[in-house]
Scaffold this motif. Structure first.
Motif, mmCIF file in Angstrom:
data_model
loop_
_atom_site.group_PDB
_atom_site.id
_atom_site.type_symbol
_atom_site.label_atom_id
_atom_site.label_comp_id
_atom_site.label_asym_id
_atom_site.label_seq_id
_atom_site.Cartn_x
_atom_site.Cartn_y
_atom_site.Cartn_z
ATOM 1 N N SER A 167 24.621 35.422 46.413
ATOM 2 C CA SER A 167 25.784 35.043 45.616
ATOM 3 C C SER A 167 25.835 35.875 44.331
ATOM 4 O O SER A 167 26.884 36.411 43.965
ATOM 5 C CB SER A 167 25.702 33.556 45.289
ATOM 6 N N GLN A 168 24.670 36.001 43.667
ATOM 7 C CA GLN A 168 24.628 36.780 42.428
ATOM 8 C C GLN A 168 25.025 38.233 42.677
ATOM 9 O O GLN A 168 25.751 38.827 41.889
ATOM 10 C CB GLN A 168 23.240 36.712 41.795
ATOM 11 N N GLN A 169 24.555 38.770 43.792
ATOM 12 C CA GLN A 169 24.909 40.155 44.116
ATOM 13 C C GLN A 169 26.399 40.295 44.392
ATOM 14 O O GLN A 169 27.050 41.210 43.893
ATOM 15 C CB GLN A 169 24.117 40.614 45.335
ATOM 16 N N ALA A 170 26.920 39.340 45.162
ATOM 17 C CA ALA A 170 28.356 39.382 45.497
ATOM 18 C C ALA A 170 29.199 39.284 44.227
ATOM 19 O O ALA A 170 30.208 39.966 44.079
ATOM 20 C CB ALA A 170 28.701 38.248 46.462
ATOM 21 N N ASN A 171 28.753 38.444 43.280
ATOM 22 C CA ASN A 171 29.534 38.233 42.054
ATOM 23 C C ASN A 171 29.634 39.483 41.187
ATOM 24 O O ASN A 171 30.598 39.658 40.449
ATOM 25 C CB ASN A 171 28.962 37.083 41.234
ATOM 26 N N GLN A 172 28.602 40.353 41.275
ATOM 27 C CA GLN A 172 28.623 41.569 40.457
ATOM 28 C C GLN A 172 29.766 42.497 40.826
ATOM 29 O O GLN A 172 30.228 43.281 40.015
ATOM 30 C CB GLN A 172 27.289 42.317 40.599
ATOM 31 N N THR A 173 30.218 42.401 42.076
ATOM 32 C CA THR A 173 31.288 43.309 42.507
ATOM 33 C C THR A 173 32.671 42.655 42.414
ATOM 34 O O THR A 173 33.673 43.281 42.707
ATOM 35 C CB THR A 173 31.050 43.762 43.970
ATOM 36 N N LYS A 174 32.703 41.363 42.001
ATOM 37 C CA LYS A 174 34.002 40.675 41.928
ATOM 38 C C LYS A 174 34.570 40.759 40.510
ATOM 39 O O LYS A 174 33.822 40.682 39.541
ATOM 40 C CB LYS A 174 33.834 39.192 42.298
ATOM 41 N N SER A 175 35.890 40.878 40.389
ATOM 42 C CA SER A 175 36.504 40.941 39.056
ATOM 43 C C SER A 175 36.539 39.534 38.454
ATOM 44 O O SER A 175 36.466 38.530 39.169
ATOM 45 C CB SER A 175 37.924 41.482 39.150
ATOM 46 N N GLN A 176 36.675 39.495 37.121
ATOM 47 C CA GLN A 176 36.773 38.206 36.411
ATOM 48 C C GLN A 176 37.978 37.419 36.916
ATOM 49 O O GLN A 176 37.953 36.203 37.003
ATOM 50 C CB GLN A 176 36.901 38.446 34.901
ATOM 51 N N GLN A 177 39.047 38.162 37.256
ATOM 52 C CA GLN A 177 40.276 37.489 37.689
ATOM 53 C C GLN A 177 40.085 36.803 39.042
ATOM 54 O O GLN A 177 40.534 35.681 39.254
ATOM 55 C CB GLN A 177 41.408 38.503 37.759
ATOM 56 N N ILE A 178 39.383 37.475 39.931
ATOM 57 C CA ILE A 178 39.139 36.881 41.256
ATOM 58 C C ILE A 178 38.343 35.587 41.124
ATOM 59 O O ILE A 178 38.579 34.620 41.840
ATOM 60 C CB ILE A 178 38.415 37.897 42.181
ATOM 61 N N MET A 179 37.414 35.573 40.144
ATOM 62 C CA MET A 179 36.553 34.395 40.006
ATOM 63 C C MET A 179 37.170 33.305 39.132
ATOM 64 O O MET A 179 36.525 32.302 38.843
ATOM 65 C CB MET A 179 35.172 34.811 39.503
ATOM 66 N N ASP A 180 38.429 33.488 38.709
ATOM 67 C CA ASP A 180 39.101 32.427 37.949
ATOM 68 C C ASP A 180 40.034 31.664 38.889
ATOM 69 O O ASP A 180 40.249 32.072 40.032
ATOM 70 C CB ASP A 180 39.883 33.028 36.778
ATOM 71 N N VAL A 181 40.604 30.571 38.381
ATOM 72 C CA VAL A 181 41.516 29.785 39.222
ATOM 73 C C VAL A 181 42.798 30.574 39.462
ATOM 74 O O VAL A 181 43.182 31.419 38.662
ATOM 75 C CB VAL A 181 41.859 28.424 38.576
ATOM 76 N N ASN A 182 43.455 30.273 40.560
ATOM 77 C CA ASN A 182 44.737 30.893 40.874
ATOM 78 C C ASN A 182 45.854 29.966 40.350
ATOM 79 O O ASN A 182 45.873 28.781 40.683
ATOM 80 C CB ASN A 182 44.813 31.066 42.395
ATOM 81 N N PRO A 183 46.752 30.493 39.501
ATOM 82 C CA PRO A 183 47.763 29.632 38.878
ATOM 83 C C PRO A 183 48.640 28.877 39.886
ATOM 84 O O PRO A 183 48.990 27.712 39.651
ATOM 85 C CB PRO A 183 48.623 30.609 38.061
ATOM 86 N N GLN A 184 48.959 29.518 41.004
ATOM 87 C CA GLN A 184 49.789 28.828 42.014
ATOM 88 C C GLN A 184 49.020 27.669 42.654
ATOM 89 O O GLN A 184 49.586 26.610 42.936
ATOM 90 C CB GLN A 184 50.245 29.791 43.125
ATOM 91 N N ALA A 185 47.716 27.882 42.844
ATOM 92 C CA ALA A 185 46.900 26.803 43.432
ATOM 93 C C ALA A 185 46.833 25.615 42.473
ATOM 94 O O ALA A 185 46.890 24.452 42.883
ATOM 95 C CB ALA A 185 45.500 27.318 43.749
#
Ligand code: LP5
Ligand code: MN
Length: 238
Positions: free
Chosen positions: A158-176
């Motif tokens: 999980s930690q490794q996967a998170n390093q390649t994800k953008s901050q935006q991807i890891m935030d909530v989605n406004p439509q959701a």
């Protein structure tokens, strides 16, 4: 005192005794002066079964069960395996992943927050897998040492996967966010998971609404207080 408290993302573990001590102080002080306490997931850094003899769990169960107020718990993505047995030892009640509350004239929706991160397709695929009841039953039948190893492996992946994800991807989605608030006709959403404490004002179906996000307890404590005057996000030293 007519107020209800919400906390999440303490990530308690034996390696961080200062956070545990801060949580125990919080329970003795703040939590004795409220009507109810809601824990919105990731109370523990990870959870591999109620049969884990970790003394930290016993300490937390004793402290929670000493409270006289109702305590409610929603699972996080780290402690989704926390079961009825441990909840009973803590004197807390388990809630489903989304719960609507009617408090002080507000319609309040509470959840951990991970399901709002709909841009994080990798996480949602992972979540779907580990939420399968048969896989959970199988996992819980494994010897404790093996479960510990698997958890460490999953945390590393999980930690490794998170390093390649953008901050935006890891935030909530406004439509959701809007969709779920509309579905419950909620004017306030309280959640954790993203570790981005804030109170956001938004509109849901043209009505004013708020999204209150709890902070993680890594550097300091974080709680949300709800009373007749509204919602307050409070940071405090542990
Ligand atoms: O937790 P954090 O902050 O690092 O990141 C989360 C998401 N990651 C997770 C994984 C947890 O950290 C693992 C916790 C294990 C505890 C208990 C073990 C119980 C096992 C039970 C088995 C039935 O939740 C992360 C998000 C991030 O939040 C932000 O929202 O992005 O998501 C991921 O990192 C997922 C990756 O994209 C994919 C991970 C690869 C793992 C592949 C294995 C799949 C097979 C599982 C079968 C056992
Ligand atoms: Mn989380």
């Amino acid at each position: 005192m007519s107020r209800t408290l919400f906390i999440a993302d303490l990530h308690l573990c034996q390696q961080e005794p200062a956070i545990t001590a801060g949580f125990l102080r919080f329970l003795q002080r703040e939590a004795t002066e409220c009507e109810a306490l809601y824990i919105l997931g990731d109370l523990f850094e990870s959870w591999i079964g109620d049969d884990d003899p970790n003394p930290l769990h016993q300490q937390v169960a004793e402290a929670l069960s000493a409270l006289t107020i109702p305590i409610w718990f929603i699972h996080g993505n780290r402690d989704f395996l926390l079961g009825k047995k441990f909840a009973a030892r803590c004197g807390m009640q388990l809630l489903p992943e989304e719960q609507l509350l009617e408090l002080y004239g507000h319609r309040v929706l509470i959840m951990h927050g991970d399901t709002l991160c709909t841009d994080d397709a990798g996480y949602l695929r992972f979540r779907e897998k580990v939420h399968q009841p048969w896989l959970q039953r199988l996992f819980l039948m494994l010897p404790l040492r093996l479960r510990q190893k698997i958890a460490v492996r999953l945390r590393n992946d999980s930690q490794q996967a998170n390093q390649t994800k953008s901050q935006q991807i890891m935030d909530v989605n406004p439509q959701a966010v809007e969709a779920v608030m509309q579905r419950y006709q909620a004017s306030l959403l309280i959640h954790g998971h993203t570790h981005r404490p804030a109170i956001h004002r938004l509109s849901v179906g043209q009505q004013p609404a708020e999204r209150a996000v709890l902070g993680a307890w890594h550097q300091e404590g974080s709680m949300i207080q709800l009373d007749a005057d509204g919602v307050n996000l409070i940071a405090f030293p542990w």
